[in-house]
Design an enzyme around this catalytic site. Structure first.
Site, PDB file in Angstrom:
ATOM      1  N   SER A 174      -8.641   1.061   4.733  1.00  0.00           N
ATOM      2  CA  SER A 174      -7.316   1.512   5.166  1.00  0.00           C
ATOM      3  C   SER A 174      -7.256   1.630   6.681  1.00  0.00           C
ATOM      4  CB  SER A 174      -6.993   2.887   4.568  1.00  0.00           C
ATOM      5  OG  SER A 174      -7.058   2.821   3.175  1.00  0.00           O
ATOM      6  N   CYS A 228      -6.550   3.583  -3.568  1.00  0.00           N
ATOM      7  CA  CYS A 228      -6.769   2.224  -3.068  1.00  0.00           C
ATOM      8  C   CYS A 228      -7.896   1.450  -3.739  1.00  0.00           C
ATOM      9  CB  CYS A 228      -7.048   2.272  -1.575  1.00  0.00           C
ATOM     10  SG  CYS A 228      -5.708   3.001  -0.654  1.00  0.00           S
ATOM     11  N   HIS A 267     -11.083  -3.027   1.304  1.00  0.00           N
ATOM     12  CA  HIS A 267     -11.444  -1.715   0.755  1.00  0.00           C
ATOM     13  C   HIS A 267     -12.261  -1.768  -0.533  1.00  0.00           C
ATOM     14  CE1 HIS A 267     -10.167   2.792   1.014  1.00  0.00           C
ATOM     15  NE2 HIS A 267     -11.465   2.579   1.196  1.00  0.00           N
ATOM     16  N   LYS A 275      -5.991  -5.782   3.931  1.00  0.00           N
ATOM     17  CA  LYS A 275      -6.908  -4.680   3.627  1.00  0.00           C
ATOM     18  C   LYS A 275      -7.740  -4.986   2.385  1.00  0.00           C
ATOM     19  CE  LYS A 275      -6.458  -0.055   1.641  1.00  0.00           C
ATOM     20  NZ  LYS A 275      -5.571   1.123   1.594  1.00  0.00           N
ATOM     21  N   HIS A 297       1.241   2.334   3.995  1.00  0.00           N
ATOM     22  CA  HIS A 297       0.249   3.372   4.268  1.00  0.00           C
ATOM     23  C   HIS A 297       0.455   3.855   5.710  1.00  0.00           C
ATOM     24  CE1 HIS A 297      -3.759   5.189   4.481  1.00  0.00           C
ATOM     25  NE2 HIS A 297      -4.009   4.829   3.238  1.00  0.00           N
ATOM     26  N   LYS A 323       0.874   9.602  -5.506  1.00  0.00           N
ATOM     27  CA  LYS A 323      -0.444   8.981  -5.281  1.00  0.00           C
ATOM     28  C   LYS A 323      -1.572   9.936  -5.669  1.00  0.00           C
ATOM     29  CE  LYS A 323      -3.315   7.254  -1.443  1.00  0.00           C
ATOM     30  NZ  LYS A 323      -3.310   6.690  -0.087  1.00  0.00           N
ATOM     31  N   ARG A 340      -7.512  -1.752  -6.373  1.00  0.00           N
ATOM     32  CA  ARG A 340      -7.832  -3.110  -5.922  1.00  0.00           C
ATOM     33  C   ARG A 340      -8.954  -3.726  -6.757  1.00  0.00           C
ATOM     34  NH1 ARG A 340      -5.253  -3.099  -0.597  1.00  0.00           N
ATOM     35  NH2 ARG A 340      -4.057  -1.202  -0.945  1.00  0.00           N
ATOM     36  N   ASP A 356      -0.263  -0.815  -4.890  1.00  0.00           N
ATOM     37  CA  ASP A 356      -1.565  -0.302  -5.340  1.00  0.00           C
ATOM     38  C   ASP A 356      -1.485   1.090  -5.949  1.00  0.00           C
ATOM     39  OD1 ASP A 356      -1.141   1.089  -2.929  1.00  0.00           O
ATOM     40  OD2 ASP A 356      -3.270   1.096  -2.414  1.00  0.00           O
ATOM     41  N   ASN A 357      -0.469   1.840  -5.578  1.00  0.00           N
ATOM     42  CA  ASN A 357      -0.248   3.182  -6.139  1.00  0.00           C
ATOM     43  C   ASN A 357       1.030   3.744  -5.523  1.00  0.00           C
ATOM     44  OD1 ASN A 357      -3.021   3.699  -4.146  1.00  0.00           O
ATOM     45  ND2 ASN A 357      -1.111   4.661  -3.543  1.00  0.00           N
ATOM     46  N   ASP A 400       0.843  -1.197   0.000  1.00  0.00           N
ATOM     47  CA  ASP A 400       0.000   0.000   0.000  1.00  0.00           C
ATOM     48  C   ASP A 400       0.879   1.247   0.000  1.00  0.00           C
ATOM     49  OD1 ASP A 400      -2.092   1.764   0.335  1.00  0.00           O
ATOM     50  OD2 ASP A 400      -3.098   0.518   1.821  1.00  0.00           O
ATOM     51  N   ASP A 401       0.649   2.132  -0.950  1.00  0.00           N
ATOM     52  CA  ASP A 401       1.373   3.412  -0.998  1.00  0.00           C
ATOM     53  C   ASP A 401       2.895   3.255  -1.057  1.00  0.00           C
ATOM     54  OD1 ASP A 401      -1.137   4.478  -0.753  1.00  0.00           O
ATOM     55  OD2 ASP A 401      -0.815   5.465   1.164  1.00  0.00           O
TER      56      ASP A 401
END
Ligand SMILES: *[C@@H]1O[C@H](CO)[C@@H](O)[C@H](O)[C@H]1NC(C)=O
Ligand SMILES: *[C@@H]1O[C@H](CO)[C@@H](O)[C@H](O)[C@H]1NC(C)=O
Ligand SMILES: *[C@@H]1O[C@H](CO)[C@@H](O)[C@H](O)[C@H]1NC(C)=O
Ligand SMILES: *[C@@H]1O[C@H](CO)[C@@H](O)[C@H](O)[C@H]1NC(C)=O
Length: 544
Positions: A162, A84, A139, A137, A251, A328, A88, A297-298, A44-45
């Site tokens: 998140s 996110c 989401h 996660k 994240h 992001k 996903r 994811d980004n 994540d991130d």
């Protein structure tokens, strides 16, 4: 005891799965036994420049670097969106947000999620006889039938969105710092819009909330434990498995590691250890027959300043003087070019760097093809089967990729940037909120800004519209964009329900402030069909 019973059940199920017409392998006993396992890990991130194998300044990913040395590292690999939920949703459906309906994030109070008539990769593999698990996660909607157990996952352990979307008792490192969950009286919404303090963050196992608020400090350890258990049990069942892990790292909030001079680096090392533990579990029980695919994811959440990752060389330099961050939430390379490593000892050649243009969208078609299953009918896909690239026979990925707006500028989901071969064209630019608080306004470009990424990875100086190079590429970019828009117009597209209702927030004991509970027995039962009349693909979960 329960496990023994389930094992008996599983034998029955795997026999029955041969009745599904989608399973090609049923009558080819030998091939069927060889069906590979899949472990998909989504960070994540995480920044492209956080992976040591990508970027010399990064030194905190020893396990991932080793996986890259023993597998294939992709340097031009992209998320399908730069936030996110849409990212996903695209991973699980192989389709862009304009098709699957998920164009921006779901909230704690969202009643909807990934539309129920979208088919997830887990649903396809579950139908094909795989044991399917999700850890981490989600989401993509937690209310009603949007819960992972109703979207193809036999087993679920994790948090519904998140981990900054709910208070915890030890909030960890975030900017701005958020207060701990209130005790003793009903909380009120924090005046700071970036802090979610009115509802504690829950931890689920299947449909049950195990604890609320979750202890974030112990999460990595529990994820490793549950992933190992899942891999062992699934292997023991004799069926192939799919495990999808949505990490909380990188994240914010980051764990408060004692004595860590650089909390981000400490978080990165913790994440890397967790990935190593999952790889070890797969190697111990299913080495040689498991594809492990790690990606993100980004890009980094620049607004979080020193608690955000590194974009490496993808600095989005054209955007910087306009204000805002090119990471992001944006279509700049820093927003959606992500680290990616594929590891499959004996199948994927080792120590290979692939420059093929690939995407998170490709995971669905690739996994489905390798499982010998079929893509769901009645819709088009944006991803491609990347097997040829994975196994070393090809360097050819996509000719074009289309990057949707994920919050920085203009309409959600709209395709604002086109990647074509080595070129990148922007029809809209914008900057997400930066560390200094600035936001870069949406700017519309007709004709588009075009960068040659081979010569300018920093996206600093667009080509001169009068140049032969620009004039040569522009018609091909316009044609590619017109082509996909035409295709989407003729496709079956879904619409996500973004309605919010406070009653949709997960709450294991409504009489407790912030809905506290520990090892609760509260089962949050989905109400089937609560979200209107979508064709429900949900069926009752069969926990492995
Ligand atoms: C990986 O490849 C690089 C160059 O292609 C080489 O220098 C390096 O020694 C290789 N590493 C291993 C572990 O084979
Ligand atoms: C859309 O769905 C309908 C009904 O299921 C089907 O007949 C049609 O072929 C689908 N369209 C596409 C583009 O797959
Ligand atoms: C999902 O349902 C909507 C509404 O019935 C429909 O328009 C759309 O084509 C469906 N999507 C798919 C992928 O079939
Ligand atoms: C959707 O629900 C509405 C009201 O509940 C009903 O009138 C309509 O026929 C339903 N549509 C479909 C496609 O089931």
């Amino acid at each position: 005891m329960a496990w023994l019973f389930l094992k008996v059940l599983l034998v029955g199920v795997s026999f029955l799965s041969c009745l599904y017409p989608l399973v090609d392998f049923c009558f080819r006993g030998e091939a069927r036994a060889q069906r590979p396992n899949f472990v998909i890990i989504l960070a994540d991130d995480m920044g492209w420049g956080d992976l040591g194998a990508n970027w010399a300044e990064a030194k905190d990913t020893a396990n991932l670097d080793q996986m890259a040395a023993e597998g294939m590292r992709f340097v031009d690999f992209h998320a399908a969106a730069s936030t996110c939920s849409p990212s996903r949703a695209a991973l699980l459906t192989g389709r862009l947000g304009l098709r699957n309906g998920v164009t921006h994030n779901f909230a704690v109070t969202s009643v909807g999620g990934l539309p129920l008539n979208e088919t997830t990769v887990a649903e396809v593999l579950q139908q094909a006889g795989y044991v399917t698990g999700m850890i981490g996660k989600w989401h993509l909607g937690h209310h009603s039938s949007y819960h992972p157990n109703f979207r193809g996952f036999d087993y679920y352990f994790g948090i519904p969105y998140s981990h900054d979307m709910g208070c915890t008792d030890s909030p960890g490192l975030d900017l701005p710092p958020c207060p701990a969950c209130p005790r003793g009286e009903r909380p009120s919404r924090s005046p700071d819009r970036d802090c979610y303090t009115d509802m504690a963050l829950p931890l689920y196992e299947n449909l049950r909330i195990l604890e609320q608020p979750v202890d974030l400090g112990g999460l990595a350890h529990r994820y490793a434990e549950k992933a190992t258990q899942f891999i062992q049990r699934a292997s023991a069942s004799g069926r192939p498995f799919l495990l999808y892990v949505g990490l909380a790292h990188m994240h914010v909030p980051l764990a408060r590691t004692p004595r860590a001079a650089d909390p981000y680096a400490a978080g990165l090392r913790e994440m890397d250890r967790l990935v190593g533990q999952i790889r070890d579990a797969a190697d111990r029980t299913a080495k040689g027959n498991t594809l492990l695919w790690f990606t993100g994811d980004n890009g980094p959440w620049a607004q979080k300043c020193e608690l955000a990752g590194s974009v490496g060389p993808f600095t989005g330099s054209w955007q910087v003087p306009q204000g805002g961050s090119p990471a992001k939430q944006t279509t700049w390379e820093g927003g959606h070019r992500v680290p990616a490593v594929a590891y499959w000892p004996g199948r994927i050649p080792g120590n290979v760097t692939s420059a093929a243009l690939l995407s998170v969208l490709d995971i669905f078609p690739t996994v489905v093809a390798l499982a010998g299953a079929r893509l769901p009918p009645g819709r088009h896909f944006d991803g491609l089967d990347a097997s040829e690239v994975l196994f070393g026979g090809s360097q050819t990925g996509h000719r074009a990729l289309f990057h949707p707006n994920s919050g920085a500028a203009g309409e959600y989901g709209a395709l604002q940037a086109v990647r074509l071969e080595r070129y990148k064209a922007f029809y809209v630019t914008g900057g997400a909120r930066a560390c200094d608080g600035s936001v870069g306004p949406a700017r519309y470009h007709e004709p588009p800004l075009i960068f040659n990424l081979e010569e300018d990875v920093a996206e600093a100086v667009p080509l001169d519209p009068g140049s032969a190079e620009y004039q040569g590429v522009l018609p091909r970019v316009s044609e590619a964009l017109a082509g996909i828009l035409h295709d989407i117009a003729g496709d079956n597209v879904s619409r996500a329900d973004y309605t919010q209702d406070p009653a949709a927030a997960p709450c294991c004991d409504p009489h407790q402030p912030a809905c506290r509970c520990h090892s609760a027995s509260r089962t949050v039962l989905p109400r089937a069909g609560a979200s209107g009349n979508e064709t429900a693909s949900a069926h009752p979960p069969s926990f492995y």
